[in-house]
Design a protein around this motif. Sequence first.
Motif, PDB file in Angstrom:
ATOM      1  N   ALA A   1       0.846  -1.189   0.000  1.00 25.20           N
ATOM      2  CA  ALA A   1       0.000   0.000   0.000  1.00 25.20           C
ATOM      3  C   ALA A   1       0.883   1.242   0.000  1.00 25.20           C
ATOM      4  CB  ALA A   1      -0.914  -0.005   1.218  1.00 25.20           C
ATOM      5  N   ASN A   2       0.593   2.188  -0.896  1.00 29.92           N
ATOM      6  CA  ASN A   2       1.407   3.399  -0.964  1.00 29.92           C
ATOM      7  C   ASN A   2       1.076   4.334   0.203  1.00 29.92           C
ATOM      8  OD1 ASN A   2      -0.915   4.971  -1.670  1.00 29.92           O
ATOM      9  ND2 ASN A   2      -0.674   4.303  -3.798  1.00 29.92           N
ATOM     10  N   PRO A   3       1.911   5.344   0.445  1.00 30.34           N
ATOM     11  CA  PRO A   3       1.680   6.247   1.578  1.00 30.34           C
ATOM     12  C   PRO A   3       0.328   6.945   1.543  1.00 30.34           C
ATOM     13  CG  PRO A   3       3.916   6.505   0.743  1.00 30.34           C
ATOM     14  CD  PRO A   3       3.211   5.605  -0.216  1.00 30.34           C
ATOM     15  N   LEU A   4      -0.175   7.256   0.343  1.00 31.16           N
ATOM     16  CA  LEU A   4      -1.471   7.924   0.261  1.00 31.16           C
ATOM     17  C   LEU A   4      -2.578   7.038   0.812  1.00 31.16           C
ATOM     18  CD1 LEU A   4      -3.230  10.273  -0.618  1.00 31.16           C
ATOM     19  CD2 LEU A   4      -3.351   9.238  -2.918  1.00 31.16           C
ATOM     20  N   ARG A   5      -2.573   5.768   0.455  1.00 25.18           N
ATOM     21  CA  ARG A   5      -3.589   4.841   0.970  1.00 25.18           C
ATOM     22  C   ARG A   5      -3.472   4.702   2.493  1.00 25.18           C
ATOM     23  NH1 ARG A   5      -6.213   1.759  -2.913  1.00 25.18           N
ATOM     24  NH2 ARG A   5      -5.329   1.931  -5.020  1.00 25.18           N
ATOM     25  N   LEU A   6      -2.243   4.613   2.972  1.00 24.24           N
ATOM     26  CA  LEU A   6      -2.050   4.511   4.419  1.00 24.24           C
ATOM     27  C   LEU A   6      -2.532   5.763   5.133  1.00 24.24           C
ATOM     28  CD1 LEU A   6       1.546   2.946   4.429  1.00 24.24           C
ATOM     29  CD2 LEU A   6      -0.605   1.773   4.921  1.00 24.24           C
ATOM     30  N   ALA A   7      -2.303   6.931   4.524  1.00 23.32           N
ATOM     31  CA  ALA A   7      -2.741   8.183   5.136  1.00 23.32           C
ATOM     32  C   ALA A   7      -4.259   8.282   5.160  1.00 23.32           C
ATOM     33  CB  ALA A   7      -2.139   9.368   4.370  1.00 23.32           C
ATOM     34  N   VAL A   8      -4.908   7.896   4.067  1.00 25.03           N
ATOM     35  CA  VAL A   8      -6.378   7.916   4.024  1.00 25.03           C
ATOM     36  C   VAL A   8      -6.943   6.958   5.057  1.00 25.03           C
ATOM     37  CG1 VAL A   8      -8.385   7.343   2.614  1.00 25.03           C
ATOM     38  CG2 VAL A   8      -6.494   8.648   1.619  1.00 25.03           C
ATOM     39  N   ARG A   9      -6.343   5.771   5.162  1.00 28.80           N
ATOM     40  CA  ARG A   9      -6.811   4.776   6.131  1.00 28.80           C
ATOM     41  C   ARG A   9      -6.734   5.317   7.556  1.00 28.80           C
ATOM     42  NH1 ARG A   9      -4.690   0.686   9.382  1.00 28.80           N
ATOM     43  NH2 ARG A   9      -6.017  -1.190   9.456  1.00 28.80           N
ATOM     44  N   GLU A  10      -5.617   5.953   7.896  1.00 30.39           N
ATOM     45  CA  GLU A  10      -5.459   6.456   9.255  1.00 30.39           C
ATOM     46  C   GLU A  10      -6.286   7.707   9.509  1.00 30.39           C
ATOM     47  OE1 GLU A  10      -3.987   5.214  11.973  1.00 30.39           O
ATOM     48  OE2 GLU A  10      -3.816   3.429  10.716  1.00 30.39           O
ATOM     49  N   LEU A  11      -6.462   8.527   8.470  1.00 24.01           N
ATOM     50  CA  LEU A  11      -7.272   9.734   8.628  1.00 24.01           C
ATOM     51  C   LEU A  11      -8.714   9.377   8.966  1.00 24.01           C
ATOM     52  CD1 LEU A  11      -7.410  12.822   8.450  1.00 24.01           C
ATOM     53  CD2 LEU A  11      -7.979  12.561   6.019  1.00 24.01           C
ATOM     54  N   LEU A  12      -9.205   8.292   8.408  1.00 26.42           N
ATOM     55  CA  LEU A  12     -10.579   7.851   8.670  1.00 26.42           C
ATOM     56  C   LEU A  12     -10.662   6.897   9.859  1.00 26.42           C
ATOM     57  CD1 LEU A  12     -11.761   7.252   4.993  1.00 26.42           C
ATOM     58  CD2 LEU A  12     -12.146   9.257   6.438  1.00 26.42           C
ATOM     59  N   GLY A  13      -9.522   6.598  10.472  1.00 24.20           N
ATOM     60  CA  GLY A  13      -9.498   5.665  11.584  1.00 24.20           C
ATOM     61  C   GLY A  13      -9.072   6.319  12.881  1.00 24.20           C
ATOM     62  N   VAL A  14      -8.236   5.611  13.625  1.00 25.02           N
ATOM     63  CA  VAL A  14      -7.872   6.046  14.972  1.00 25.02           C
ATOM     64  C   VAL A  14      -7.065   7.340  14.950  1.00 25.02           C
ATOM     65  CG1 VAL A  14      -6.570   5.415  17.031  1.00 25.02           C
ATOM     66  CG2 VAL A  14      -7.972   3.706  15.865  1.00 25.02           C
TER      67      VAL A  14
ATOM     68  N   VAL B   1     -16.329   6.468  14.154  1.00 22.44           N
ATOM     69  CA  VAL B   1     -14.998   5.878  13.984  1.00 22.44           C
ATOM     70  C   VAL B   1     -14.909   4.521  14.682  1.00 22.44           C
ATOM     71  CG1 VAL B   1     -12.555   6.154  14.506  1.00 22.44           C
ATOM     72  CG2 VAL B   1     -13.876   8.111  13.706  1.00 22.44           C
ATOM     73  N   VAL B   2     -15.423   4.421  15.888  1.00 24.89           N
ATOM     74  CA  VAL B   2     -15.349   3.159  16.621  1.00 24.89           C
ATOM     75  C   VAL B   2     -16.149   2.069  15.906  1.00 24.89           C
ATOM     76  CG1 VAL B   2     -16.003   2.002  18.766  1.00 24.89           C
ATOM     77  CG2 VAL B   2     -14.891   4.242  18.847  1.00 24.89           C
ATOM     78  N   VAL B   3     -17.357   2.406  15.477  1.00 24.32           N
ATOM     79  CA  VAL B   3     -18.181   1.414  14.773  1.00 24.32           C
ATOM     80  C   VAL B   3     -17.529   1.020  13.457  1.00 24.32           C
ATOM     81  CG1 VAL B   3     -20.379   1.070  13.599  1.00 24.32           C
ATOM     82  CG2 VAL B   3     -20.342   2.103  15.861  1.00 24.32           C
ATOM     83  N   GLY B   4     -17.095   2.010  12.688  1.00 26.60           N
ATOM     84  CA  GLY B   4     -16.512   1.708  11.386  1.00 26.60           C
ATOM     85  C   GLY B   4     -15.193   0.986  11.462  1.00 26.60           C
ATOM     86  N   THR B   5     -14.415   1.246  12.516  1.00 23.81           N
ATOM     87  CA  THR B   5     -13.074   0.663  12.616  1.00 23.81           C
ATOM     88  C   THR B   5     -13.060  -0.692  13.310  1.00 23.81           C
ATOM     89  OG1 THR B   5     -12.164   2.905  12.737  1.00 23.81           O
ATOM     90  CG2 THR B   5     -10.708   1.103  13.380  1.00 23.81           C
ATOM     91  N   PHE B   6     -13.903  -0.865  14.334  1.00 25.98           N
ATOM     92  CA  PHE B   6     -13.805  -2.066  15.162  1.00 25.98           C
ATOM     93  C   PHE B   6     -15.070  -2.938  15.166  1.00 25.98           C
ATOM     94  CE2 PHE B   6     -10.991   1.109  17.219  1.00 25.98           C
ATOM     95  CZ  PHE B   6      -9.790   0.485  16.961  1.00 25.98           C
TER      96      PHE B   6
ATOM     97  N   GLN C   1     -12.889  -8.788   7.164  1.00 28.41           N
ATOM     98  CA  GLN C   1     -12.499  -8.056   8.365  1.00 28.41           C
ATOM     99  C   GLN C   1     -12.095  -6.605   8.069  1.00 28.41           C
ATOM    100  OE1 GLN C   1     -12.095 -10.128  11.803  1.00 28.41           O
ATOM    101  NE2 GLN C   1     -13.802 -10.543  10.429  1.00 28.41           N
ATOM    102  N   ARG C   2     -12.639  -6.011   7.026  1.00 20.94           N
ATOM    103  CA  ARG C   2     -12.298  -4.648   6.645  1.00 20.94           C
ATOM    104  C   ARG C   2     -13.310  -3.671   7.222  1.00 20.94           C
ATOM    105  NH1 ARG C   2     -12.352  -4.301   0.528  1.00 20.94           N
ATOM    106  NH2 ARG C   2     -11.136  -2.378   0.809  1.00 20.94           N
ATOM    107  N   GLY C   3     -12.802  -2.611   7.851  1.00 21.72           N
ATOM    108  CA  GLY C   3     -13.655  -1.548   8.332  1.00 21.72           C
ATOM    109  C   GLY C   3     -13.922  -0.530   7.244  1.00 21.72           C
ATOM    110  N   TRP C   4     -14.673   0.515   7.606  1.00 24.99           N
ATOM    111  CA  TRP C   4     -14.967   1.557   6.625  1.00 24.99           C
ATOM    112  C   TRP C   4     -13.685   2.244   6.161  1.00 24.99           C
ATOM    113  CZ3 TRP C   4     -19.421   3.743  10.115  1.00 24.99           C
ATOM    114  CH2 TRP C   4     -20.533   2.886  10.002  1.00 24.99           C
TER     115      TRP C   4
END
Length: 366
Positions: A277-290, A317-322, A331-334
């Motif tokens: 996964a490139n840095p952009l995908r990782l950043a989007v994932r974390e921005l929408l997560g914890v 965030v809690v519902v979508g992530t966990f 096992q993928r969250g939002w």
Amino acid sequence: MVASYWETARTGFLAFVGVGALALLPLVLLHYWRFGRVEPRRAFVLYGLLAYGLVALALIFLPFPADASRLCQGEQMLSTVPFQWVTDMRNNMAASGQSGITAMVTSSAFLQQMFNVALFVPLGVVLRKAYGKGPLAVVAIGLGVSLAVEVVQYTGNFGYYPCPYRISDVDDLISNTAGSLLGWMIAPVALVVPRLPDSTDATAPTGTATVPRRLLGLVFDLMLVAVVAKLVLPADLRWALGALAVARVVVPAVARGTTAGGWLLRYRVRRDDGSAANPLRLAVRELLGVTGLMAYAVVVSPLIDNAALDLAVITLVVVGTFVVPVFRRDQRGWHDQAAGTRVLLKENGDVRTPTPVERPHAAPRP
């Protein structure tokens, strides 16, 4: 009679509310242990059966006698004559001078038997629609359950009472079994009852990192950031937020998707196809997560001072992530779905891509 049935059913439902709350966590743990996820349809059917069973038991056995000493009065508490209810219905109609279909369908004997039929209809529906049972199996199960109920009644709840307080009736066996068969017949139109998937279709793909594993990895990352922030960084939450972003975005970008917690728990964040996964995908994932939630709490929340919005963001965030991943096979969250990522286990330093479980050839269901 309807009012008493309603009150008893209400008692059974209230019992389900209490028992259901106690059974929720064991049910989740059981499903997760068996399938690596909580299969929503299986959970729905199990909870539905629990509610139905408790309400049915309440209708069958309640109310309990207030004075057990007055039970043994010599009454006949066993009826072995099939269709005795038809004779009772005719006698009641003759005694009241009534006749015709209206009088028949409103008689207490007829209503009692229709209630006994209706009581077992849900059992037949679930056995066919959810579990794919055939008519003979449904009849056998319905008869067995009804017979068990009659035995309990005739023995005074296995000797708890000195004498039976409910009549054990062969007509109840006939009506209950007929209700099970009727439920089997109408099951195809019972849209509210789902068909359960095979265990292979319910199980998370091999190689998928489960939510508990990822949660432990997140806890380790947060603890590491807290220690670094305490020992090295200035006493400002914004510095701690930056350290968290580094730990959850920058480090995985250069370490093939692995955070410190991921390294410890042996999982990585990858793209859908298992590639890096490139840095952009990782950043989007974390921005929408914890990490995004922490950023909102540190930067945005103090500025807007809106408790309702804070609660909504935390819940989302809690519902979508966990919570959402618990019910999904992958096992993928939002946040993973939006970023096009997934969390995979590692084996010998390599990522193990999830593989579908082979389904054995099964005989067609009736």
